[in-house]
Design a protein around this motif. Structure first.
Motif, PDB file in Angstrom:
ATOM      1  N   GLU A 169     -16.347  12.262   1.362  1.00 34.35           N
ATOM      2  CA  GLU A 169     -17.409  10.786   0.826  1.00 34.35           C
ATOM      3  C   GLU A 169     -16.470  10.452   2.532  1.00 34.35           C
ATOM      4  O   GLU A 169     -17.242   8.934   2.997  1.00 34.35           O
ATOM      5  CB  GLU A 169     -16.500   9.997  -0.043  1.00 34.35           C
ATOM      6  N   LEU A 170     -15.025  10.483   2.214  1.00 35.82           N
ATOM      7  CA  LEU A 170     -14.454  10.116   3.358  1.00 35.82           C
ATOM      8  C   LEU A 170     -15.610   9.694   5.108  1.00 35.82           C
ATOM      9  O   LEU A 170     -15.481   9.524   6.198  1.00 35.82           O
ATOM     10  CB  LEU A 170     -12.697  10.170   4.211  1.00 35.82           C
ATOM     11  N   ASP A 215     -13.110  13.639  -1.716  1.00 35.64           N
ATOM     12  CA  ASP A 215     -12.740  12.254  -1.394  1.00 35.64           C
ATOM     13  C   ASP A 215     -12.589  12.252   0.045  1.00 35.64           C
ATOM     14  O   ASP A 215     -13.388  11.295   0.527  1.00 35.64           O
ATOM     15  CB  ASP A 215     -11.118  12.059  -1.930  1.00 35.64           C
ATOM     16  N   PHE A 242     -11.802   5.549  10.351  1.00 31.31           N
ATOM     17  CA  PHE A 242     -12.492   5.207   9.209  1.00 31.31           C
ATOM     18  C   PHE A 242     -10.935   5.532   7.407  1.00 31.31           C
ATOM     19  O   PHE A 242     -11.085   6.541   7.815  1.00 31.31           O
ATOM     20  CB  PHE A 242     -13.921   5.531   8.436  1.00 31.31           C
ATOM     21  N   ALA A 243     -10.420   4.721   7.012  1.00 33.52           N
ATOM     22  CA  ALA A 243      -9.502   4.530   6.552  1.00 33.52           C
ATOM     23  C   ALA A 243      -9.899   4.003   5.349  1.00 33.52           C
ATOM     24  O   ALA A 243     -10.172   3.120   4.520  1.00 33.52           O
ATOM     25  CB  ALA A 243      -8.428   3.669   6.530  1.00 33.52           C
ATOM     26  N   ILE A 244      -9.238   4.307   3.631  1.00 31.56           N
ATOM     27  CA  ILE A 244      -8.908   3.960   2.456  1.00 31.56           C
ATOM     28  C   ILE A 244      -7.347   3.794   2.188  1.00 31.56           C
ATOM     29  O   ILE A 244      -6.913   4.778   2.683  1.00 31.56           O
ATOM     30  CB  ILE A 244      -9.370   4.830   1.495  1.00 31.56           C
ATOM     31  N   TYR A 245      -7.126   2.126   1.650  1.00 32.63           N
ATOM     32  CA  TYR A 245      -5.827   2.268   1.393  1.00 32.63           C
ATOM     33  C   TYR A 245      -5.422   2.185  -0.641  1.00 32.63           C
ATOM     34  O   TYR A 245      -6.308   1.612  -0.793  1.00 32.63           O
ATOM     35  CB  TYR A 245      -5.403   0.847   1.988  1.00 32.63           C
ATOM     36  N   LEU A 246      -4.526   3.065  -0.796  1.00 26.13           N
ATOM     37  CA  LEU A 246      -4.649   2.328  -1.670  1.00 26.13           C
ATOM     38  C   LEU A 246      -3.125   1.989  -3.082  1.00 26.13           C
ATOM     39  O   LEU A 246      -1.904   1.773  -1.427  1.00 26.13           O
ATOM     40  CB  LEU A 246      -4.324   3.751  -3.166  1.00 26.13           C
ATOM     41  N   ARG A 259       0.739  -0.923  -0.168  1.00 25.86           N
ATOM     42  CA  ARG A 259       0.464  -0.164   0.217  1.00 25.86           C
ATOM     43  C   ARG A 259       0.864   1.282  -0.008  1.00 25.86           C
ATOM     44  O   ARG A 259       1.753   1.459   0.733  1.00 25.86           O
ATOM     45  CB  ARG A 259      -0.408   0.229   1.294  1.00 25.86           C
ATOM     46  N   CYS A 276      -2.518   6.233   2.041  1.00 29.03           N
ATOM     47  CA  CYS A 276      -3.355   5.620   2.695  1.00 29.03           C
ATOM     48  C   CYS A 276      -4.344   6.619   3.115  1.00 29.03           C
ATOM     49  O   CYS A 276      -3.521   7.857   3.594  1.00 29.03           O
ATOM     50  CB  CYS A 276      -2.991   5.622   4.606  1.00 29.03           C
ATOM     51  N   TRP A 277      -5.371   7.508   3.082  1.00 29.79           N
ATOM     52  CA  TRP A 277      -6.597   8.360   3.492  1.00 29.79           C
ATOM     53  C   TRP A 277      -7.549   7.330   4.506  1.00 29.79           C
ATOM     54  O   TRP A 277      -7.553   6.811   4.889  1.00 29.79           O
ATOM     55  CB  TRP A 277      -7.496   8.568   2.524  1.00 29.79           C
ATOM     56  N   SER A 278      -7.193   8.812   5.691  1.00 28.74           N
ATOM     57  CA  SER A 278      -8.456   8.159   7.346  1.00 28.74           C
ATOM     58  C   SER A 278      -8.745   9.220   7.616  1.00 28.74           C
ATOM     59  O   SER A 278      -8.056  10.539   8.065  1.00 28.74           O
ATOM     60  CB  SER A 278      -7.145   7.352   8.262  1.00 28.74           C
TER      61      SER A 278
END
Length: 281
Positions: A40-41, A37, A23-27, A4, A7-9
């Motif tokens: 939405e998070l 973005d 709450f996190a999004i990994y790319l 990864r 990481c957006w959290s």
């Protein structure tokens, strides 16, 4: 293997602003979030907060319900909890023992289904309590379906789902039938004693261990020529009717009889008093 690179959290907050999680999004590639973005998070974090708090509230509610049922179930009193439709929500073992059977299942059933013999006055009390009133009775006869009468001491209170919304009623009760039967038996015994004492030709009297007259029959006035009130006022006033030469021997006889009677009663752990019958020769 997945590496990864971004990481957006955002934190997940409760209604009281306590952190519940993240709450996190990994790319898989380096990337910088845009304003959309982040929005939405944040929305996802808010939805997660609602879901988490709801699950926590449901878990806490289940714990409270379990605690309440255990408390009512094992309470040393007859307690029953009902909803607004007067269906059983919880009931103590004592309630089942006093009014039904411990093996009988009542949860979810209506009170009038379980007790079709409930009188109209109790039904009226239920409705008043559902409107917010507290109802009670110290001694109330409950005629059962089998014809027997149970004497009951009871109290009904509303319980609240919120500060202003009544969720149902709680009934606290006690079967006092044995006490009432004991009172009736005592009253009948006292009536028989009074009838006997009123008609006996001898003087029947009782004194306590200190020599105070507790009771003297009406024949005292006829035989001794003095009122019963006088001997209540002065427990030794009757001595005036005995010749001075005989007073010592009479008192000695009474004292000996009293000591014998007291010793006998104390050996059986009873409170002692003496009973004498005197007859005029």
């Amino acid at each position: 293997m997945l590496f990864r690179s971004a990481c957006w959290s955002v934190p997940i907050f409760s209604k009281t602003q306590n952190v519940l999680g993240t709450f996190a999004i990994y790319l898989t590639h380096p990337s910088k979030p845009e304003s959309g973005d982040i929005e939405e998070l944040s929305q996802a974090a808010n939805l997660s907060s609602i879901a988490i708090e709801q699950r926590q509230a449901e878990a806490a509610l289940r714990i409270r319900e379990t605690q309440l049922r255990l408390f009512i179930d094992y309470a040393p009193a007859a307690i029953a909890m009902f909803d607004r439709d007067l269906r059983f929500l919880a009931v103590s073992r004592r309630w089942l023992m006093e009014y039904l059977d411990v093996s009988q299942e009542v949860i979810g059933r209506g009170i009038y289904e379980v007790f079709p013999e409930i009188p109209d006055r109790w039904k009226a009390s239920h409705q008043r309590s559902l409107a917010g009133a507290v109802e009670r009775a110290e001694e109330d006869p409950f005629e059962r379906a089998n014809g027997k009468v149970q004497w009951v001491r009871w109290e009904i209170r509303p319980w609240y789902e919120s500060s202003d919304k009544i969720g149902g009623i709680i009934v606290f009760s006690e079967d006092i039938t044995k006490r009432k039967e004991g009172q009736k038996a005592l009253a009948e015994s006292q009536e028989r004693f009074s009838e006997l004492a009123q008609n006996i030709s001898e003087v029947f009297w009782m004194i306590d261990p200190d020599g105070k007259v507790l009771y003297v029959s009406p024949a005292y006035k006829k035989i001794w020529g003095r009122s019963c009130e006088s001997v209540y006022a002065d427990s030794h006033s009757w001595l005036a009717a005995i010749h001075p030469d005989d007073q010592a021997s009479v008192l000695k006889g009474i004292r000996v009889r009293s000591e014998e009677h007291t010793s006998e009663l104390q050996s059986h752990s009873f409170i002692s008093y003496a009973v004498f019958c005197l007859k005029k020769k």
